[in-house]
Design a protein around this motif. Structure first.
Motif, mmCIF file in Angstrom:
data_model
loop_
_atom_site.group_PDB
_atom_site.id
_atom_site.type_symbol
_atom_site.label_atom_id
_atom_site.label_comp_id
_atom_site.label_asym_id
_atom_site.label_seq_id
_atom_site.Cartn_x
_atom_site.Cartn_y
_atom_site.Cartn_z
ATOM 1 N N TYR A 26 -8.454 102.334 38.698
ATOM 2 C CA TYR A 26 -8.138 102.794 40.056
ATOM 3 C C TYR A 26 -7.729 101.614 40.942
ATOM 4 N N VAL A 27 -8.441 100.502 40.801
ATOM 5 C CA VAL A 27 -8.151 99.300 41.596
ATOM 6 C C VAL A 27 -6.743 98.794 41.273
ATOM 7 N N ASP A 28 -6.407 98.719 39.998
ATOM 8 C CA ASP A 28 -5.091 98.237 39.588
ATOM 9 C C ASP A 28 -3.987 99.153 40.119
ATOM 10 N N GLU A 29 -4.209 100.450 40.032
ATOM 11 C CA GLU A 29 -3.196 101.407 40.498
ATOM 12 C C GLU A 29 -2.951 101.295 42.004
ATOM 13 N N ILE A 30 -4.010 101.290 42.800
ATOM 14 C CA ILE A 30 -3.821 101.248 44.254
ATOM 15 C C ILE A 30 -3.275 99.892 44.697
ATOM 16 N N ALA A 31 -3.664 98.814 44.001
ATOM 17 C CA ALA A 31 -3.104 97.499 44.321
ATOM 18 C C ALA A 31 -1.602 97.495 44.071
ATOM 19 N N GLY A 32 -1.182 98.114 42.971
ATOM 20 C CA GLY A 32 0.240 98.199 42.661
ATOM 21 C C GLY A 32 1.007 98.994 43.711
ATOM 22 N N VAL A 42 -13.584 106.339 47.849
ATOM 23 C CA VAL A 42 -12.532 106.073 48.823
ATOM 24 C C VAL A 42 -12.064 104.642 48.581
ATOM 25 N N LEU A 43 -10.803 104.492 48.175
ATOM 26 C CA LEU A 43 -10.227 103.180 47.906
ATOM 27 C C LEU A 43 -9.265 102.814 49.020
ATOM 28 N N GLU A 44 -9.283 101.539 49.401
ATOM 29 C CA GLU A 44 -8.336 101.014 50.379
ATOM 30 C C GLU A 44 -7.776 99.710 49.834
ATOM 31 N N ALA A 45 -6.460 99.555 49.911
ATOM 32 C CA ALA A 45 -5.801 98.327 49.460
ATOM 33 C C ALA A 45 -4.860 97.843 50.543
ATOM 34 N N VAL A 46 -4.768 96.507 50.677
ATOM 35 C CA VAL A 46 -3.881 95.910 51.675
ATOM 36 C C VAL A 46 -3.468 94.522 51.190
ATOM 37 N N ILE A 47 -2.220 94.150 51.486
ATOM 38 C CA ILE A 47 -1.755 92.809 51.148
ATOM 39 C C ILE A 47 -2.422 91.820 52.092
ATOM 40 N N ILE A 48 -3.027 90.774 51.522
ATOM 41 C CA ILE A 48 -3.738 89.761 52.304
ATOM 42 C C ILE A 48 -2.895 88.507 52.467
ATOM 43 N N VAL A 108 -8.718 94.918 47.556
ATOM 44 C CA VAL A 108 -9.063 96.322 47.324
ATOM 45 C C VAL A 108 -10.556 96.506 47.577
ATOM 46 N N LYS A 109 -10.848 97.508 48.372
ATOM 47 C CA LYS A 109 -12.236 97.866 48.698
ATOM 48 C C LYS A 109 -12.467 99.296 48.224
ATOM 49 N N VAL A 110 -13.588 99.509 47.530
ATOM 50 C CA VAL A 110 -13.954 100.842 47.062
ATOM 51 C C VAL A 110 -15.304 101.204 47.680
ATOM 52 N N GLU A 111 -15.356 102.367 48.282
ATOM 53 C CA GLU A 111 -16.607 102.880 48.847
ATOM 54 C C GLU A 111 -16.902 104.245 48.229
ATOM 55 N N THR A 112 -18.192 104.571 48.165
ATOM 56 C CA THR A 112 -18.558 105.941 47.815
ATOM 57 C C THR A 112 -18.884 106.660 49.108
ATOM 58 N N GLN A 113 -18.519 107.913 49.137
ATOM 59 C CA GLN A 113 -18.865 108.752 50.281
ATOM 60 C C GLN A 113 -19.705 109.905 49.748
ATOM 61 N N HIS A 114 -20.916 110.033 50.271
ATOM 62 C CA HIS A 114 -21.813 111.097 49.838
ATOM 63 C C HIS A 114 -21.261 112.422 50.331
ATOM 64 N N LEU A 115 -21.203 113.391 49.435
ATOM 65 C CA LEU A 115 -20.597 114.680 49.740
ATOM 66 C C LEU A 115 -21.258 115.377 50.931
ATOM 67 N N GLU A 116 -22.575 115.405 50.968
ATOM 68 C CA GLU A 116 -23.276 116.178 51.999
ATOM 69 C C GLU A 116 -23.466 115.423 53.302
ATOM 70 N N THR A 117 -23.728 114.125 53.223
ATOM 71 C CA THR A 117 -24.020 113.367 54.452
ATOM 72 C C THR A 117 -22.803 112.662 55.027
ATOM 73 N N GLY A 118 -21.796 112.435 54.186
ATOM 74 C CA GLY A 118 -20.621 111.686 54.635
ATOM 75 C C GLY A 118 -20.866 110.184 54.691
ATOM 76 N N GLU A 119 -22.084 109.746 54.386
ATOM 77 C CA GLU A 119 -22.422 108.318 54.428
ATOM 78 C C GLU A 119 -21.593 107.557 53.403
ATOM 79 N N ARG A 120 -21.079 106.389 53.829
ATOM 80 C CA ARG A 120 -20.281 105.542 52.937
ATOM 81 C C ARG A 120 -21.061 104.295 52.545
ATOM 82 N N THR A 121 -20.901 103.910 51.279
ATOM 83 C CA THR A 121 -21.527 102.715 50.742
ATOM 84 C C THR A 121 -20.469 101.905 50.012
#
Length: 154
Positions: free
Chosen positions: A36-42, A74-80, A91-104
């Motif tokens: 996933y990281v390689d794909e979004i970076a591309g 939730v993946l986010e990629a940006v040229i630095i 590339v930053k990857v976070e998990t979002q809990h389905l019920e609470t919406g909390e991101r880690t």
């Protein structure tokens, strides 16, 4: 070539963690995250350069916390930063809990992509103008990361 805003490359992608993506402990395979990281970076690099790209390196992958079945990734990629033909993608990857919406925060990575022309030759890319405070800090330290990558290649 004029430098362009990092906002041009900013890319988001989401995935639902499903049982086939996980190991016997119910957490996502590291290799799946890397794909996933390689794909979004591309994708981010293609948006920045408006060219086809190839992966030159994936370095400093940090797995900080697990993603479990049912989590939303939730993946986010940006040229630095950029070189003549290369682009460093954060590339930053976070998990979002389905019920609470909390991101880690689960994973961070730096990926180097190289722009190519129709014949597969490296082609020049525009510079980047970081937009957020985090991007500006990462931009300041980009040359040191580049130096380390070049040392590792020797």
């Amino acid at each position: 070539m004029e430098a362009i805003s990092s906002d041009i490359s900013r890319t988001f992608k989401t995935h639902l963690v499903l049982p086939p993506d996980t190991n016997h402990m119910g957490t996502i395979f590291g290799g799946t995250i890397l794909a996933y990281v390689d794909e979004i970076a591309g994708i981010a690099a293609m948006k920045h350069s408006r060219k086809a790209v190839v992966t030159a390196s994936i370095d400093r992958v940090n797995f900080l916390s697990p993603a479990k079945v049912g989590d939303i990734l939730v993946l986010e990629a940006v040229i630095i930063s950029t070189g003549r033909t290369s682009m460093e993608v954060y590339v930053k990857v976070e998990t979002q809990h389905l019920e609470t919406g909390e991101r880690t925060l689960t994973t961070t990575s730096f990926v180097t992509m190289v722009a190519k022309d129709e014949d597969g030759n490296p082609v020049a890319v525009p510079g980047v103008i970081p937009q957020t405070e985090d991007e500006k800090e990462l931009f300041k330290t980009a040359e040191e990361r580049r130096r380390r990558r070049l040392e590792m290649r020797r």
